[in-house]
Design a protein around this motif. Structure first.
Motif, short mmCIF file in Angstrom:
data_model
loop_
_atom_site.label_atom_id
_atom_site.label_comp_id
_atom_site.label_asym_id
_atom_site.label_seq_id
_atom_site.Cartn_x
_atom_site.Cartn_y
_atom_site.Cartn_z
N ALA A 49 0.84 -1.19 0.00
CA ALA A 49 0.00 0.00 0.00
C ALA A 49 0.87 1.24 0.00
O ALA A 49 1.77 1.38 0.81
CB ALA A 49 -0.91 0.00 1.22
N THR A 50 0.59 2.17 -0.90
CA THR A 50 1.33 3.42 -0.94
C THR A 50 0.40 4.60 -0.73
O THR A 50 0.81 5.74 -0.85
CB THR A 50 2.05 3.57 -2.30
N SER A 51 -0.87 4.36 -0.43
CA SER A 51 -1.82 5.43 -0.19
C SER A 51 -2.68 5.07 1.00
O SER A 51 -2.59 3.99 1.56
CB SER A 51 -2.70 5.64 -1.43
N ASN A 52 -3.57 6.01 1.37
CA ASN A 52 -4.45 5.80 2.50
C ASN A 52 -5.82 5.32 2.07
O ASN A 52 -6.77 5.40 2.84
CB ASN A 52 -4.59 7.10 3.31
N PRO A 69 -4.09 3.15 7.36
CA PRO A 69 -3.57 4.37 6.73
C PRO A 69 -2.11 4.61 7.09
O PRO A 69 -1.67 4.29 8.19
CB PRO A 69 -4.47 5.47 7.32
N ASP A 70 -1.37 5.19 6.16
CA ASP A 70 0.05 5.45 6.39
C ASP A 70 0.26 6.27 7.66
O ASP A 70 1.21 6.05 8.41
CB ASP A 70 0.66 6.19 5.20
N SER A 71 -0.62 7.22 7.89
CA SER A 71 -0.46 8.11 9.04
C SER A 71 -0.68 7.40 10.37
O SER A 71 -0.33 7.95 11.42
CB SER A 71 -1.43 9.29 8.93
N HIS A 72 -1.24 6.19 10.34
CA HIS A 72 -1.50 5.43 11.56
C HIS A 72 -0.47 4.33 11.80
O HIS A 72 -0.61 3.56 12.74
CB HIS A 72 -2.89 4.82 11.52
N ILE A 73 0.55 4.25 10.96
CA ILE A 73 1.60 3.25 11.15
C ILE A 73 2.47 3.67 12.32
O ILE A 73 2.87 4.83 12.44
CB ILE A 73 2.46 3.11 9.88
N GLN A 74 2.76 2.73 13.18
CA GLN A 74 3.59 2.99 14.36
C GLN A 74 4.93 3.60 13.94
O GLN A 74 5.66 3.00 13.16
CB GLN A 74 3.79 1.67 15.11
N VAL A 113 4.94 3.23 3.02
CA VAL A 113 4.97 3.23 4.49
C VAL A 113 4.38 1.94 5.04
O VAL A 113 4.95 1.31 5.93
CB VAL A 113 4.20 4.46 5.03
N ASN A 114 3.24 1.52 4.50
CA ASN A 114 2.57 0.30 4.96
C ASN A 114 2.85 -0.83 3.97
O ASN A 114 1.96 -1.31 3.28
CB ASN A 114 1.08 0.53 5.12
N ASP A 115 4.10 -1.21 3.91
CA ASP A 115 4.50 -2.30 3.02
C ASP A 115 5.30 -3.30 3.83
O ASP A 115 6.31 -2.95 4.44
CB ASP A 115 5.35 -1.75 1.86
N LEU A 116 4.84 -4.55 3.86
CA LEU A 116 5.50 -5.62 4.61
C LEU A 116 6.01 -6.65 3.63
O LEU A 116 5.25 -7.13 2.77
CB LEU A 116 4.52 -6.28 5.59
N ASP A 117 7.29 -7.00 3.75
CA ASP A 117 7.89 -8.00 2.86
C ASP A 117 8.60 -9.05 3.69
O ASP A 117 9.30 -8.73 4.66
CB ASP A 117 8.88 -7.35 1.89
N LEU A 118 8.43 -10.32 3.30
CA LEU A 118 9.04 -11.42 4.03
C LEU A 118 9.21 -12.60 3.07
O LEU A 118 8.26 -12.98 2.37
CB LEU A 118 8.14 -11.84 5.21
N ASP A 119 10.41 -13.17 3.01
CA ASP A 119 10.67 -14.32 2.16
C ASP A 119 10.66 -15.60 3.00
O ASP A 119 11.16 -15.61 4.13
CB ASP A 119 12.02 -14.20 1.46
N VAL A 120 10.09 -16.67 2.44
CA VAL A 120 9.97 -17.96 3.12
C VAL A 120 10.75 -19.00 2.35
O VAL A 120 10.58 -19.14 1.13
CB VAL A 120 8.49 -18.40 3.23
N ARG A 121 11.61 -19.74 3.04
CA ARG A 121 12.40 -20.80 2.42
C ARG A 121 12.44 -22.02 3.35
O ARG A 121 12.57 -21.87 4.56
CB ARG A 121 13.84 -20.34 2.18
N GLY A 122 12.34 -23.21 2.79
CA GLY A 122 12.53 -24.39 3.62
C GLY A 122 11.79 -25.62 3.15
O GLY A 122 11.06 -25.59 2.15
N THR A 123 11.98 -26.72 3.90
CA THR A 123 11.40 -28.01 3.56
C THR A 123 10.78 -28.65 4.79
O THR A 123 11.38 -28.62 5.87
CB THR A 123 12.47 -28.96 2.98
N LEU A 124 9.59 -29.21 4.64
CA LEU A 124 8.93 -30.00 5.68
C LEU A 124 8.94 -31.46 5.27
O LEU A 124 8.94 -31.78 4.07
CB LEU A 124 7.49 -29.52 5.87
N ALA A 125 8.92 -32.36 6.26
CA ALA A 125 9.02 -33.79 5.95
C ALA A 125 8.12 -34.63 6.83
O ALA A 125 7.91 -34.32 8.01
CB ALA A 125 10.47 -34.26 6.11
#
Length: 249
Positions: A22-25, A100-105, A177-189
């Motif tokens: 998100a780049t706007s409110n 909203p961007d203005s409400h981000i901690q 401002v309100n942009d969350l990024d996270l990469d996930v890597r791995g294997t379950l067995a």
């Protein structure tokens, strides 16, 4: 380690919609996934039917004295889902707009708890509890998962898988401002079965005062990701994290 449990009913995991950077409110409405469970299914998970893997008769004479083994991983998993659903309904998580961007901690940190879900298809998915720490001073995200369970609808099977994912390059505010990024890597067995995930997730905080968040693989066009189950690419898979602020014990 828990082996295999059969359930006559399937634990439903809704995986509709999602968030985007998100780049706007603008009050964009998103639909994060909710894990739903009714009381009958909760009772079944807490008292599962164990499969006799050896095929031998387990009756060896006099029954052993009854003891209280304490909560099982299935108990904890089911209780966490029930608590998550109760809170999600209370705040209307499925209909929250992007924060909203203005409400981000502006500084400090916030702890969130929820679930990661890897949807292979509508009848086959994996899920685990998630813990996330958002650091607004360093603009970073740290995350970890609990026990993973595979939930299959045909046949109705709940299987505990071993392994944990790595959550890397967690960032706040890269593209807005309100942009969350996270990469996930791995294997379950589990026995010979393997689930491999390599995915870049993005999302936003939700609600007027960040009452929730969703971070997921792209909808439609976006960065490519791979989910492979038992050597085959899951063409229609997606990966979704949904969470709410953690409640202090």
């Amino acid at each position: 380690m828990f082996r295999l449990f059969y359930l006559p009913i399937f634990l439903s995991v809704t995986a509709c919609g999602g968030g985007s950077s998100a780049t706007s409110n603008a009050p964009t409405t998103v639909n994060p996934p909710l894990l739903t469970i009714d009381q009958d299914l909760l009772d079944l998970i807490k008292d599962p039917i164990k499969v006799n893997m050896s095929g031998e008769d387990d009756d060896d004479g006099d029954p052993a004295p009854e003891t209280d083994p304490g909560p099982t991983p299935f108990d904890l998993y089911a209780d966490a889902i029930l608590d998550f659903n109760t809170r999600a309904v209370l705040i209307g998580l499925e209909t929250l707009a992007v924060t909203p961007d203005s409400h981000i901690q502006p500084s400090g940190s916030a702890d969130f708890a929820g679930f990661i879900t890897i949807n292979i298809d509508p009848l086959d998915r994996f899920s685990a509890e998630m813990a996330l720490n958002l650091d607004f001073d360093d603009n970073t995200i740290e995350a970890s998962n609990g026990q993973f369970f595979r939930l299959q609808q045909d046949p109705d099977v709940l299987t505990a898988y071993t392994g944990d994912f790595l959550y890397i390059r967690g960032a706040i505010g890269e593209d807005g401002v309100n942009d969350l990024d996270l990469d996930v890597r791995g294997t379950l067995a589990y026995d010979a079965s393997r689930l491999h995930v390599s995915a870049n997730l993005s999302g936003t905080l939700l609600g007027d005062n960040a009452e929730g968040l969703i971070i997921r693989t792209p909808i439609g066009l976006g960065e490519r990701f791979t989910v492979n189950l038992d050597g085959e690419k899951a063409e229609n898979a997606n990966v979704i994290i949904s969470a709410m602020p953690q409640i202090a014990p």
